[in-house]
Design an enzyme around this catalytic site. Structure first.
Site, PDB file in Angstrom:
ATOM      1  N   HIS A 157       0.786  -1.231   0.000  1.00  0.00           N
ATOM      2  CA  HIS A 157       0.000   0.000   0.000  1.00  0.00           C
ATOM      3  C   HIS A 157       0.821   1.287   0.000  1.00  0.00           C
ATOM      4  O   HIS A 157       0.237   2.373  -0.020  1.00  0.00           O
ATOM      5  CB  HIS A 157      -0.975   0.008   1.186  1.00  0.00           C
ATOM      6  CG  HIS A 157      -0.306  -0.091   2.519  1.00  0.00           C
ATOM      7  ND1 HIS A 157      -1.012   0.019   3.705  1.00  0.00           N
ATOM      8  CD2 HIS A 157       0.983  -0.302   2.892  1.00  0.00           C
ATOM      9  CE1 HIS A 157      -0.203  -0.115   4.716  1.00  0.00           C
ATOM     10  NE2 HIS A 157       1.018  -0.310   4.256  1.00  0.00           N
ATOM     11  N   HIS A 158       2.130   1.195   0.026  1.00  0.00           N
ATOM     12  CA  HIS A 158       2.947   2.413  -0.050  1.00  0.00           C
ATOM     13  C   HIS A 158       3.317   2.780  -1.483  1.00  0.00           C
ATOM     14  O   HIS A 158       3.818   3.892  -1.712  1.00  0.00           O
ATOM     15  CB  HIS A 158       4.232   2.252   0.774  1.00  0.00           C
ATOM     16  CG  HIS A 158       4.004   2.018   2.228  1.00  0.00           C
ATOM     17  ND1 HIS A 158       3.207   2.850   3.004  1.00  0.00           N
ATOM     18  CD2 HIS A 158       4.453   1.038   3.065  1.00  0.00           C
ATOM     19  CE1 HIS A 158       3.180   2.392   4.241  1.00  0.00           C
ATOM     20  NE2 HIS A 158       3.921   1.298   4.305  1.00  0.00           N
TER      21      HIS A 158
END
Length: 315
Positions: free
Chosen positions: A120-121
């Site tokens: 998710h980064h």
């Protein structure tokens, strides 16, 4: 009915000796699922590599091309924190393909879980924090482009804010992003999710579960949705070296049960990804990640039994 599980041996490529990312956890997780009896014939599905076309639905072409060519700039590689070599690139392509397959299986069966995913980064223009491609975002954009879904919910309960996912879907009403995380943790610069709940270090089970209940209720109230992605990061654990929320094994199990029952109880399809978890005890880490799959398998059996009872009454 058994829980569909998506796995590939390529999730665990070799890393340089002493690297801080616990890559061995993916193989250890699958071994734990085998030990638990969650991998009978027909339950395990093998993903394909994600296509270049589908990556470009989220990520900039120059970044995708640089990753595929193993030629990302040194500064980008440092932000990612992994060597962009053959094994890691193949892993990134497989993990994104696996989350897309997990989503397809969830739409078909109601519930499915990946043994990887939750990067998710990763942002449109580059990766960060052990994340190369944003697999959940790629899956959402692909399914939307195919007309399989119109609106999705991302429930991100990793200890770190899902900043890349939040940025990708900012001001997009077709995707609602919920992130419940430790506010004092990475990344330093947060992005704006549709709903962010920042928790203090040392929060512990009770307050943490209360926050999850509140956030989940608010996110579900903002529906309707065609599909939900659940990032079940276990780096919230009290022994995790990158998390500070001090949640126990029992707290993680209660969280996963709360999320899965709330979403499936509304008849929504749910795709689970494992998110973060960082400790040198890989076997303990695998058991922690397996809580997601154990809980999902239990819910799958419960719903199947309920459907069988209703069918018997109808007959």
């Amino acid at each position: 009915m058994t829980l569909p599980i998506v796995h590939h041996a390529g999730f665990a490529p070799a890393l340089p000796q002493g690297h801080r990312f616990p890559m061995a956890k993916f193989a250890a997780l699958f071994a734990e699922l085998e030990r638990l009896g969650l991998t009978p014939p027909g339950a395990v599905h093998t993903p394909d590599l994600i296509t270049h076309e589908n990556l470009l639905r989220v990520h900039a072409q120059d970044y995708v091309d640089a990753v595929i060519a193993r030629a990302v700039p040194a500064a980008v590689e440092r932000r990612i924190g992994l060597p962009i070599d053959d094994g890691v690139v193949r892993r990134a392509l497989l993990a994104s393909g696996a989350t897309l397959l997990t989503a397809r299986l969830a739409l078909a069966h109601g519930l499915a879980c990946n043994t990887a995913g939750g990067s998710h980064h990763a942002r449109p223009d580059g990766g960060a924090g052990f994340c190369v491609f944003n697999d959940v975002a790629v899956a959402i954009r692909t399914l939307q482009a195919e007309g399989r879904i119109a609106r999705a919910l991302v429930v991100d309960l990793d200890v770190h804010q899902g900043d890349g996912t939040a940025l990708i879907f900012q001001d997009d009403p077709s995707v609602f992003t919920l992130s419940i995380h430790c506010g004092a943790n990475f990344p330093v610069r947060k992005e704006r999710s549709d709903l962010d709940i920042d928790l203090a270090p040392g929060t512990g089970d009770g307050p943490y579960l209360a926050a999850v209940g509140h956030g989940l209720a608010a996110a579900l109230a903002a529906g309707p949705y065609d599909l939900v992605f659940y990032n079940a990061g276990v780096d919230i654990h009290e022994d995790d070296r990158l998390g500070h929320l001090a949640v126990s094994d029992a707290g993680i199990a209660a969280r996963d049960r709360m999320v899965i029952e709330a979403i499936r109880g509304r008849g929504l399809a749910l795709a689970g990804v494992i998110g973060g978890g960082y400790t040198t005890d890989v076997e303990a880490l695998a058991r922690r990640h397996a809580i997601l799959h154990r809980t999902a398998a239990r819910e799958t059996r419960r719903i199947a039994a309920k459907d069988n009872r209703q069918a018997a009454v109808t007959d």
